[in-house]
Design a protein around this motif. Structure first.
Motif, PDB file in Angstrom:
ATOM      1  N   PHE A 143       0.811  -1.221   0.000  1.00  0.00           N
ATOM      2  CA  PHE A 143       0.000   0.000   0.000  1.00  0.00           C
ATOM      3  C   PHE A 143       0.847   1.276   0.000  1.00  0.00           C
ATOM      4  N   ASN A 144       2.173   1.080  -0.192  1.00  0.00           N
ATOM      5  CA  ASN A 144       3.074   2.239  -0.305  1.00  0.00           C
ATOM      6  C   ASN A 144       3.105   3.149   0.914  1.00  0.00           C
ATOM      7  N   TRP A 145       2.901   2.580   2.106  1.00  0.00           N
ATOM      8  CA  TRP A 145       3.008   3.423   3.305  1.00  0.00           C
ATOM      9  C   TRP A 145       4.472   3.715   3.593  1.00  0.00           C
ATOM     10  N   ALA A 146       5.346   2.771   3.230  1.00  0.00           N
ATOM     11  CA  ALA A 146       6.788   2.977   3.374  1.00  0.00           C
ATOM     12  C   ALA A 146       7.495   1.995   2.437  1.00  0.00           C
ATOM     13  N   THR A 147       8.721   2.332   2.070  1.00  0.00           N
ATOM     14  CA  THR A 147       9.498   1.436   1.203  1.00  0.00           C
ATOM     15  C   THR A 147      10.235   0.402   2.060  1.00  0.00           C
ATOM     16  N   THR A 148      10.797  -0.626   1.405  1.00  0.00           N
ATOM     17  CA  THR A 148      11.541  -1.633   2.175  1.00  0.00           C
ATOM     18  C   THR A 148      12.746  -0.983   2.866  1.00  0.00           C
ATOM     19  N   GLN A 149      13.387  -0.021   2.176  1.00  0.00           N
ATOM     20  CA  GLN A 149      14.519   0.684   2.786  1.00  0.00           C
ATOM     21  C   GLN A 149      14.060   1.445   4.038  1.00  0.00           C
ATOM     22  N   GLU A 150      12.926   2.111   3.924  1.00  0.00           N
ATOM     23  CA  GLU A 150      12.406   2.857   5.082  1.00  0.00           C
ATOM     24  C   GLU A 150      12.042   1.905   6.225  1.00  0.00           C
ATOM     25  N   ILE A 151      11.488   0.749   5.883  1.00  0.00           N
ATOM     26  CA  ILE A 151      11.162  -0.238   6.929  1.00  0.00           C
ATOM     27  C   ILE A 151      12.448  -0.667   7.639  1.00  0.00           C
ATOM     28  N   ASP A 152      13.501  -0.955   6.849  1.00  0.00           N
ATOM     29  CA  ASP A 152      14.790  -1.343   7.454  1.00  0.00           C
ATOM     30  C   ASP A 152      15.315  -0.241   8.372  1.00  0.00           C
ATOM     31  N   ASP A 153      15.217   1.004   7.905  1.00  0.00           N
ATOM     32  CA  ASP A 153      15.695   2.129   8.722  1.00  0.00           C
ATOM     33  C   ASP A 153      14.893   2.241  10.026  1.00  0.00           C
ATOM     34  N   MET A 154      13.566   2.082   9.907  1.00  0.00           N
ATOM     35  CA  MET A 154      12.727   2.176  11.109  1.00  0.00           C
ATOM     36  C   MET A 154      13.048   1.052  12.088  1.00  0.00           C
ATOM     37  N   LEU A 155      13.263  -0.164  11.561  1.00  0.00           N
ATOM     38  CA  LEU A 155      13.597  -1.297  12.439  1.00  0.00           C
ATOM     39  C   LEU A 155      14.917  -1.039  13.167  1.00  0.00           C
ATOM     40  N   ALA A 156      15.914  -0.586  12.400  1.00  0.00           N
ATOM     41  CA  ALA A 156      17.239  -0.359  12.999  1.00  0.00           C
ATOM     42  C   ALA A 156      17.166   0.747  14.057  1.00  0.00           C
ATOM     43  N   MET A 157      16.451   1.826  13.748  1.00  0.00           N
ATOM     44  CA  MET A 157      16.365   2.932  14.712  1.00  0.00           C
ATOM     45  C   MET A 157      15.573   2.515  15.951  1.00  0.00           C
ATOM     46  N   THR A 158      14.506   1.740  15.745  1.00  0.00           N
ATOM     47  CA  THR A 158      13.686   1.309  16.884  1.00  0.00           C
ATOM     48  C   THR A 158      14.507   0.428  17.826  1.00  0.00           C
ATOM     49  N   LEU A 159      15.343  -0.448  17.266  1.00  0.00           N
ATOM     50  CA  LEU A 159      16.198  -1.286  18.121  1.00  0.00           C
ATOM     51  C   LEU A 159      17.204  -0.438  18.885  1.00  0.00           C
ATOM     52  N   ARG A 160      17.733   0.587  18.238  1.00  0.00           N
ATOM     53  CA  ARG A 160      18.669   1.482  18.942  1.00  0.00           C
ATOM     54  C   ARG A 160      17.957   2.238  20.056  1.00  0.00           C
ATOM     55  N   VAL A 161      16.735   2.698  19.755  1.00  0.00           N
ATOM     56  CA  VAL A 161      15.953   3.391  20.794  1.00  0.00           C
ATOM     57  C   VAL A 161      15.712   2.423  21.961  1.00  0.00           C
ATOM     58  N   ASN A 162      15.368   1.187  21.634  1.00  0.00           N
ATOM     59  CA  ASN A 162      15.094   0.191  22.677  1.00  0.00           C
ATOM     60  C   ASN A 162      16.326  -0.037  23.558  1.00  0.00           C
TER      61      ASN A 162
END
Ligand code: TMP
Ligand code: ASP
Length: 254
Positions: A143-162
């Motif tokens: 549904f084009n809410w985010a690209t695979t690259q953006e998903i990877d970036d969000m996952l990596a940042m969320t783990l760092r935040v955690n």
């Protein structure tokens, strides 16, 4: 005669208002005292909540910036407002869980408080009318809410935040059970990158006293446990950031 609004309102959500900022590419984020739960079926005004969340979010976002987790925070303006970078919000709530609680416990029948085998990240589609449903990466890309690259970036940042938040709270006797973050795009010509947005506060995290497991977060409101502001204040006090806002404790803040 009515006083004209101080500035143009861009968006009003359940707990915050966004106003036009002083220069292009900036916004002012105003923290309200409104508390809602279960998609606003439950509502209350908790006096002083906005002030505490503004201060806690300022502290956390500033610390995250110093370790290279880029986010929208620029500076706090006053008790309830902060200057932020304008972003194009990605319509996802990214939730990271270390211990079973809340909707995960309900969905999978896990007892609250059970340590998870590893940290789990979930995506929810931000859509109040649908009650923010859980979605997968398939839905997000289809549904084009985010690209695979953006998903990877969000996952990596969320783990760092955690990792960062687990240590920050762990150091003051608080267990980070889970939390929710949101991300936005910032444009530089044709290029965009994803940065952390919204807020990080006891409204968006589950925080338990490490020794007693007492809840110090919004579950106190969701579950009618009382002492909501007292618990948020305790989080701020343990983080060592209560000094600048003594009036909040006395309940006299506008
Ligand atoms: P949940 O267990 O209800 O799905 O919540 C997971 C985490 O996300 C918890 O720390 C509370 C936070 N959260 C929000 O910040 N906003 C929301 O709308 C919901 C449902 C949860
Ligand atoms: N879902 C949010 C919460 O429980 C608030 C709301 O939906 O009204 O944190």
């Amino acid at each position: 005669m009515t006083t004209p609004p101080r500035r143009k309102k861009i968006y009003e959500g359940k707990a915050k208002i966004l106003y036009e900022g002083p220069e292009p590419g900036t916004l002012i984020q105003y923290f309200k005292d409104d508390a809602t739960a279960f998609n606003a079926q439950k509502k209350a005004i908790l006096e002083g909540k906005g002030v505490i969340n503004n201060r806690i979010s300022e502290y956390v976002m500033t610390r995250l910036n110093t370790i290279g987790v880029h986010n929208h925070f620029i500076r706090r303006l006053n008790l309830r407002e902060q200057l932020i970078k304008e972003v194009e919000i990605i319509p996802l709530e990214v939730c990271c869980r270390n211990i079973a609680a809340g909707s995960l416990s309900t969905r999978l029948g896990l007892p609250e408080g059970e340590q998870l085998p590893r940290s789990i990240i979930e995506f929810y589609y931000k859509k109040d009318e649908l009650g923010d449903p859980l979605v997968t990466e398939e839905h997000i890309t289809a549904f084009n809410w985010a690209t695979t690259q953006e998903i990877d970036d969000m996952l990596a940042m969320t783990l760092r935040v955690n990792d960062f938040l687990s240590g920050l709270f762990g150091g003051v006797g608080i267990t980070l059970v889970d939390f929710k973050v949101e991300f936005g795009r910032i444009y530089d010509g044709d290029f965009s990158r994803v940065i952390l947005a919204d807020e990080i506060s006891p409204d968006s995290c589950r925080l338990w006293d490490s020794i007693t497991s007492e809840k110090l977060d919004k579950d106190r409101f969701r579950r009618d446990m009382g002492d909501v502001i007292e618990s948020y204040t305790e989080v701020a006090r343990r983080l060592g950031i209560m000094k600048e806002m003594p009036t909040v404790i006395q309940g006299g803040v506008q």
